[in-house]
Design a protein around this motif. Structure first.
Motif, PDB file in Angstrom:
ATOM      1  N   GLU A   1       0.916  -1.297  -0.009  1.00  0.00           N
ATOM      2  CA  GLU A   1       0.068   0.024  -0.039  1.00  0.00           C
ATOM      3  C   GLU A   1       0.653   1.390   0.126  1.00  0.00           C
ATOM      4  O   GLU A   1       0.567   2.177  -0.743  1.00  0.00           O
ATOM      5  CB  GLU A   1      -0.911  -0.266   1.100  1.00  0.00           C
ATOM      6  CG  GLU A   1      -2.146  -0.895   1.064  1.00  0.00           C
ATOM      7  CD  GLU A   1      -3.098  -0.490   2.029  1.00  0.00           C
ATOM      8  OE1 GLU A   1      -3.038  -0.343   3.225  1.00  0.00           O
ATOM      9  OE2 GLU A   1      -4.300  -0.685   1.505  1.00  0.00           O
TER      10      GLU A   1
ATOM     11  N   ARG B   1       2.552   1.731  -3.386  1.00  0.00           N
ATOM     12  CA  ARG B   1       1.727   2.197  -4.519  1.00  0.00           C
ATOM     13  C   ARG B   1       0.994   3.531  -4.211  1.00  0.00           C
ATOM     14  O   ARG B   1       0.980   4.282  -5.024  1.00  0.00           O
ATOM     15  CB  ARG B   1       0.523   1.011  -4.824  1.00  0.00           C
ATOM     16  CG  ARG B   1       1.094  -0.134  -5.170  1.00  0.00           C
ATOM     17  CD  ARG B   1      -0.006  -1.405  -5.176  1.00  0.00           C
ATOM     18  NE  ARG B   1      -1.079  -0.902  -5.715  1.00  0.00           N
ATOM     19  CZ  ARG B   1      -2.462  -1.231  -5.319  1.00  0.00           C
ATOM     20  NH1 ARG B   1      -2.366  -2.366  -4.448  1.00  0.00           N
ATOM     21  NH2 ARG B   1      -3.534  -0.861  -5.851  1.00  0.00           N
ATOM     22  N   SER B   2       0.794   3.892  -2.797  1.00  0.00           N
ATOM     23  CA  SER B   2       0.187   5.278  -2.710  1.00  0.00           C
ATOM     24  C   SER B   2       1.499   6.375  -3.062  1.00  0.00           C
ATOM     25  O   SER B   2       1.007   7.260  -3.330  1.00  0.00           O
ATOM     26  CB  SER B   2       0.082   5.304  -0.878  1.00  0.00           C
ATOM     27  OG  SER B   2       0.168   6.628  -0.627  1.00  0.00           O
ATOM     28  N   LEU B   3       2.663   5.852  -2.944  1.00  0.00           N
ATOM     29  CA  LEU B   3       3.647   7.008  -3.390  1.00  0.00           C
ATOM     30  C   LEU B   3       3.799   6.836  -4.806  1.00  0.00           C
ATOM     31  O   LEU B   3       4.703   7.517  -5.323  1.00  0.00           O
ATOM     32  CB  LEU B   3       5.099   6.590  -2.770  1.00  0.00           C
ATOM     33  CG  LEU B   3       5.071   6.595  -1.431  1.00  0.00           C
ATOM     34  CD1 LEU B   3       6.306   6.040  -0.441  1.00  0.00           C
ATOM     35  CD2 LEU B   3       4.979   7.975  -0.797  1.00  0.00           C
TER      36      LEU B   3
ATOM     37  N   ALA C   1      -1.382  11.805  -1.222  1.00  0.00           N
ATOM     38  CA  ALA C   1      -0.498  11.053  -0.190  1.00  0.00           C
ATOM     39  C   ALA C   1      -1.577  10.457   0.710  1.00  0.00           C
ATOM     40  O   ALA C   1      -2.693  10.770   0.884  1.00  0.00           O
ATOM     41  CB  ALA C   1       0.334  11.745   0.414  1.00  0.00           C
ATOM     42  N   MET C   2      -0.932   9.158   1.423  1.00  0.00           N
ATOM     43  CA  MET C   2      -1.822   8.606   2.437  1.00  0.00           C
ATOM     44  C   MET C   2      -0.876   8.300   3.477  1.00  0.00           C
ATOM     45  O   MET C   2      -0.049   7.911   3.326  1.00  0.00           O
ATOM     46  CB  MET C   2      -2.537   7.412   1.743  1.00  0.00           C
ATOM     47  CG  MET C   2      -3.394   6.586   2.775  1.00  0.00           C
ATOM     48  SD  MET C   2      -4.813   5.713   1.876  1.00  0.00           S
ATOM     49  CE  MET C   2      -5.824   4.936   3.056  1.00  0.00           C
TER      50      MET C   2
ATOM     51  N   ARG D   1      -9.504   4.384   0.497  1.00  0.00           N
ATOM     52  CA  ARG D   1      -8.740   3.516  -0.736  1.00  0.00           C
ATOM     53  C   ARG D   1      -9.202   3.678  -2.060  1.00  0.00           C
ATOM     54  O   ARG D   1      -8.150   3.798  -2.946  1.00  0.00           O
ATOM     55  CB  ARG D   1      -8.273   2.163  -0.199  1.00  0.00           C
ATOM     56  CG  ARG D   1      -7.499   2.177   1.147  1.00  0.00           C
ATOM     57  CD  ARG D   1      -7.440   0.683   1.749  1.00  0.00           C
ATOM     58  NE  ARG D   1      -6.223   0.549   2.386  1.00  0.00           N
ATOM     59  CZ  ARG D   1      -6.080   0.983   3.841  1.00  0.00           C
ATOM     60  NH1 ARG D   1      -7.111   1.814   3.987  1.00  0.00           N
ATOM     61  NH2 ARG D   1      -5.031   0.916   4.557  1.00  0.00           N
TER      62      ARG D   1
ATOM     63  N   HIS E   1      -8.186   7.452  -2.987  1.00  0.00           N
ATOM     64  CA  HIS E   1      -6.670   7.370  -3.364  1.00  0.00           C
ATOM     65  C   HIS E   1      -6.178   6.664  -4.534  1.00  0.00           C
ATOM     66  O   HIS E   1      -5.296   6.962  -5.111  1.00  0.00           O
ATOM     67  CB  HIS E   1      -5.923   6.881  -2.172  1.00  0.00           C
ATOM     68  CG  HIS E   1      -4.667   7.135  -2.009  1.00  0.00           C
ATOM     69  ND1 HIS E   1      -4.049   8.350  -2.588  1.00  0.00           N
ATOM     70  CD2 HIS E   1      -3.223   6.657  -1.500  1.00  0.00           C
ATOM     71  CE1 HIS E   1      -2.702   8.270  -2.429  1.00  0.00           C
ATOM     72  NE2 HIS E   1      -2.426   7.340  -1.929  1.00  0.00           N
ATOM     73  N   GLY E   2      -6.805   5.661  -5.017  1.00  0.00           N
ATOM     74  CA  GLY E   2      -6.822   4.844  -5.974  1.00  0.00           C
ATOM     75  C   GLY E   2      -6.124   3.579  -5.812  1.00  0.00           C
ATOM     76  O   GLY E   2      -5.373   2.867  -6.541  1.00  0.00           O
ATOM     77  N   LEU E   3      -5.788   3.269  -4.566  1.00  0.00           N
ATOM     78  CA  LEU E   3      -5.400   2.130  -4.067  1.00  0.00           C
ATOM     79  C   LEU E   3      -6.467   0.631  -4.430  1.00  0.00           C
ATOM     80  O   LEU E   3      -5.740  -0.386  -4.780  1.00  0.00           O
ATOM     81  CB  LEU E   3      -5.026   2.090  -2.678  1.00  0.00           C
ATOM     82  CG  LEU E   3      -3.898   2.920  -2.090  1.00  0.00           C
ATOM     83  CD1 LEU E   3      -3.806   2.816  -0.595  1.00  0.00           C
ATOM     84  CD2 LEU E   3      -2.566   2.317  -2.820  1.00  0.00           C
ATOM     85  N   LEU E   4      -7.632   0.998  -4.459  1.00  0.00           N
ATOM     86  CA  LEU E   4      -8.567  -0.017  -4.914  1.00  0.00           C
ATOM     87  C   LEU E   4      -9.460   0.488  -6.185  1.00  0.00           C
ATOM     88  O   LEU E   4      -9.472   1.944  -6.381  1.00  0.00           O
ATOM     89  CB  LEU E   4      -9.656  -0.205  -3.772  1.00  0.00           C
ATOM     90  CG  LEU E   4      -8.726  -0.856  -2.419  1.00  0.00           C
ATOM     91  CD1 LEU E   4     -10.057  -0.834  -1.458  1.00  0.00           C
ATOM     92  CD2 LEU E   4      -8.361  -2.241  -2.837  1.00  0.00           C
TER      93      LEU E   4
ATOM     94  N   PHE F   1      -1.262   5.656   6.800  1.00  0.00           N
ATOM     95  CA  PHE F   1      -1.869   4.534   7.272  1.00  0.00           C
ATOM     96  C   PHE F   1      -2.021   4.316   8.817  1.00  0.00           C
ATOM     97  O   PHE F   1      -1.212   5.107   9.503  1.00  0.00           O
ATOM     98  CB  PHE F   1      -1.376   3.360   6.692  1.00  0.00           C
ATOM     99  CG  PHE F   1      -1.168   3.263   5.218  1.00  0.00           C
ATOM    100  CD1 PHE F   1      -2.408   2.847   4.435  1.00  0.00           C
ATOM    101  CD2 PHE F   1       0.028   3.967   4.649  1.00  0.00           C
ATOM    102  CE1 PHE F   1      -2.338   3.053   3.075  1.00  0.00           C
ATOM    103  CE2 PHE F   1      -0.223   3.983   2.980  1.00  0.00           C
ATOM    104  CZ  PHE F   1      -1.124   3.461   2.353  1.00  0.00           C
TER     105      PHE F   1
END
Lengths: 267, 298, 232
Positions: A165, A168-170, C73-74, C49, C52-55, C76
């Motif tokens: 995560e 991919r977030s970066l 940015a995220m 998510r 943010h585009g992670l899913l 966690f």
């Protein structure tokens, strides 16, 4: 030359000075049925004390061949293992199973394969690499690449779960992810490399076949051990085995001790 | 202090990496260098002008220490380096057929003649001989020692079903053993029981097995003399003319394999069969005992 | 910073046959601090998510007006740090964001300074405490000056002191012009940080109101239950 069922002159070959060298300990060991073991450790001590300069060349060649094979196999195997851990593509599971299975590849089969490739009558014959250290490096590389791939995949797959995560977030793409994960796992990968090195340096079948065990050119620790065993020099062969063990131990110790303090506590 | 230590430890892998590179790179450089120059090597070899020679030899000549004794003398005389790959006669001949060695030193006359007939060598050179010996436990359960000759000895072993270890590979010694059984009127491949152990190993390993199980075994004298792990084994039969063991030399035909170092190979053979080479062979002794008897015809 | 608007329309997400987000519609204004509240398993993390585009959504749309923010940015709940120095953790993020090698070091040090980790720049990141790690995660996010910052329960595992530090940093990041979208279980924190509250229950948004209205008079009964249960 007529035999009479008893000892002939040929039997007198067990050298007299060897007989004289036998110590009390050896005789005790012999009585206990362990003459070879006792003699082996005494000889190993002699060898380790550097009383056999010819052996030094053999040890150095062993290290050079196996470390070269390790370098090549890691450059190929580590990225492949990481790719296998990170990327999803059809046939991936089959590949994983295949590489896991290939960890048990019989060295003789690899030796035969490389022999056929490098033989003058084979596809790579014109390079004249058969019976050279280069051929041994090739054989050992082929032998340990699956180990490096399979174990790296395992290590990287665990890390990938943790880092997926974040990376991919970066905005990392796969060609950035692979080197990053390999770097993050460098401590665990050191153990993977040691496993590969151990397999390479202890291997005899393949290097015997493609190296030819040529004195002074392709004779390494393991082929020397095989040779001495076939000459019936069991104690000497065992002593060489002890030297090999000490060598591998030293390499492992060096690798372990060079890790940072925190790593040794599993951080 | 603490910070310094941790900072330093960030670079823990550097000494390791340096070590690996230091040891590994020179040999890789060698490997790399070997490839681009290989065609040149082939050219040089075609002209017969190369400094190292590859000899495929039966294990007995290497393991008995003969070559370690002879080669420095030859290097001194010629300046040519010789590398010996020690391997069973059958496999050595195969190396020759594939062009992987330049010269062969083997001991299976029929196979050698076949090799020449197939055109892989232009002729065979007599080099030397020694003899095979029948080895067995000192207790001699098959009472081989009292036999008239080696053929009767083999018949007794079969009759008593005494343990016998056979090489079972494609070596000259195995071929010799098969010929002896044949002469004794026994088709050993078809007619044997569990007492006959077909081990498929080299001379040394087969001797180790025989020593471990108190079995009879046919060995060449050179390997036996140099063999250390005898346990209760001893020579039980020797001196039969049928036990003669001839060694021959073959130069791999450069017309079959152009890269063969024909000139250097011929020089090696010429030296071995010369008076100097033959004298050197006769002079090689272990514990005062001569192992090989030169018989090259001038 | 370009003003943008995040619009979710009929957004759904399914995993193994379970519908975790169920046809959600919402509009999030840029520059605001939106806090996602709701019981465990309501879908707060999944929704963030998705944004943010992670899913990838199973159905529906996520639209940014006028353009999706180039820099987001995220952070966690469990801060993941790379096994390298604190500074290198930040420069790594800057490298992936395409910042030139020359500028990275200064930007990273500045970001560490802002979150209060300047003195620990050379420390091996895995040796940091939980609170310090989250500060590092915030520095890593802040260094790339994101237009939107997602935070998934960033203080859930922290002691009150560290949580306060983290809250202060979030406040500062917002003050510097970043849109905040954050989930939390801590109602006090929501009161302190939120402009807008998005209340989620079982994959659906039941309430999207300004924070002061939400805490004064929650409209949906789910939100009322949630608030009353959380009261001591």
């Amino acid at each position: 030359m007529r035999g009479d069922g008893k000892d002939t002159k040929a039997d007198g070959v067990v050298s007299e000075d060897l007989q004289q060298k036998r110590t009390l300990i050896e005789r005790i060991c012999e009585n206990a049925g362990m003459n070879d073991l006792g003699a082996a450790f005494i000889q190993a001590a002699h060898l380790l004390a550097g009383r056999e300069p010819a052996l030094l060349g053999v040890i150095v060649l062993s290290l050079r061949v196996s470390l070269s094979a390790l370098l090549i196999a890691s450059l190929i195997g580590a990225p492949c293992g990481a790719l296998l851990a990170v990327c999803r593509f059809p046939g991936r599971r089959l590949l994983i199973v295949a590489f896991n299975a290939m960890m048990g590849l019989p060295p003789v089969v690899v030796g035969l394969l490389i022999y056929i490739l490098l033989s003058r009558a084979g596809p790579l014959g014109t390079f004249g690499l058969l019976f050279t250290p280069a051929a041994m490096v090739m054989a050992q590389s082929v032998l340990i690449v699956p180990i490096i791939i399979a174990l790296t995949r395992q290590v990287i797959a665990n890390d990938w779960e943790e880092y997926a995560e974040l990376l991919r977030s970066l905005g990392a793409r796969w060609w950035q992810i692979i080197p990053t994960l390999l770097w993050e796992a460098r401590q665990a990968l050191l153990t993977v490399l040691l496993a590969g090195f151990g397999r390479a340096v202890a291997e005899v079948g393949a290097v015997m076949m493609v190296g030819g065990n040529i004195d002074g050119l392709t004779r390494v620790m393991t082929t020397t051990i095989a040779l001495e065993t076939s000459k019936g020099n069991l104690a000497f062969a065992l002593a060489l085995g002890t030297v090999l063990l000490v060598l591998v131990f030293l390499v492992n110790a060096l690798a372990y001790l060079s890790r940072p303090h925190s790593a040794q506590h599993g951080i | 202090m603490n910070r310094l230590r941790i900072q330093a430890s960030h670079r823990w892998y550097l000494p390791l990496l340096a070590l690996v590179l230091m040891v590994a790179l020179p040999s890789l450089a060698q490997t790399g260098a070997a490839v681009p120059t290989a065609p040149l090597q082939v050219l040089a070899q075609a002209q017969g002008g190369s400094a190292t020679l590859l000899v495929g030899s039966t294990t007995s000549t290497e393991q008995s220490g003969l070559f370690s004794y002879l080669l420095p003398l030859f290097v001194q005389a010629s300046g040519i380096q010789v590398h010996v790959v020690a391997i069973g006669t059958g496999q050595a001949l195969d190396l020759g057929r594939r062009g992987d060695v330049d010269v062969l030193c083997v001991h299976d006359r029929p196979a050698e003649d076949r090799f020449v007939a197939e055109g892989y060598a232009t002729r065979r050179y007599d080099l030397m001989y020694n003899d095979f010996v029948l080895i067995g436990p000192r207790s001699d359960p098959a009472q081989v020692a009292g036999a008239r000759d080696v053929l009767e000895a083999l018949q007794r072993i079969k009759a008593r079903q005494a343990s016998f270890v056979s090489r079972g590979d494609r070596s000259g010694t195995y071929e010799a053993e098969l010929r002896l059984w044949n002469l004794a009127g026994i088709d050993i491949r078809a007619d044997h029981g569990p007492w006959y152990r077909d081990t498929g190993t080299g001379m040394g390993p087969a001797l180790n097995i025989a020593a471990a199980m108190d079995a009879y075994i046919l060995s060449d004298r050179g390997t036996w003399i140099a063999f250390r792990n005898r346990q209760s084994l001893a020579i039980v039969k020797e001196g039969d003319s049928r036990l003669r063991n001839d060694y021959g030399l073959l130069l791999v035909n450069p017309q079959r394999h152009p890269h063969v170092k024909a000139a250097a190979g011929q020089q090696f053979i010429d030296w071995l069969v010369s008076a100097a080479g033959q004298r050197a062979i006769a002079n090689y002794k272990i514990q005062g005992e001569q192992l090989f008897f030169p018989d090259a015809r001038p | 910073m370009a003003s943008s608007l995040l619009e979710l329309s009929a957004l759904s997400y399914e995993c193994n046959g379970h519908r975790l987000i169920n046809a959600v519609n919402a509009r999030l204004e840029s520059g605001t601090r939106t806090l996602l509240l709701g019981p465990n398993g309501a879908g707060k993390s999944v929704l963030m998510r998705l944004c943010h585009g992670l899913l990838q959504p199973s159905a529906g749309d996520i639209r940014w007006h006028p353009n999706p923010p180039a820099r987001q940015a995220m952070v966690f709940q469990r801060p993941v740090v790379l096994r390298r120095s604190v500074l290198a953790n930040v420069t790594f993020a800057l490298r992936l964001a395409g910042v030139s090698a020359k500028a990275r070091r200064d930007l990273a040090q500045e970001a560490l300074h802002r979150v209060g980790l300047a003195l620990l720049a050379d420390r091996h990141a895995p040796t940091l405490s939980g609170g310090e790690r989250q500060q590092l995660a915030l520095a890593r996010a802040w260094a790339i000056t994101p237009q939107v910052l997602f935070l998934d329960e960033p203080t859930a595992n922290l002691d009150p002191g560290s949580a306060a530090t983290v809250e202060g940093i979030i406040h500062a990041i917002h003050a510097a012009g970043t849109q905040i979208i954050m989930s939390t279980h801590n109602l006090g924190q929501a009161r302190r940080l939120a402009d807008q509250i998005l209340f989620i229950d079982r994959g659906s948004i039941t309430e999207h109101t300004p924070a002061n209205e939400f805490f004064a008079a929650p409209r949906s009964h789910q939100a009322r239950e949630f608030l009353s249960a959380e009261r001591p």
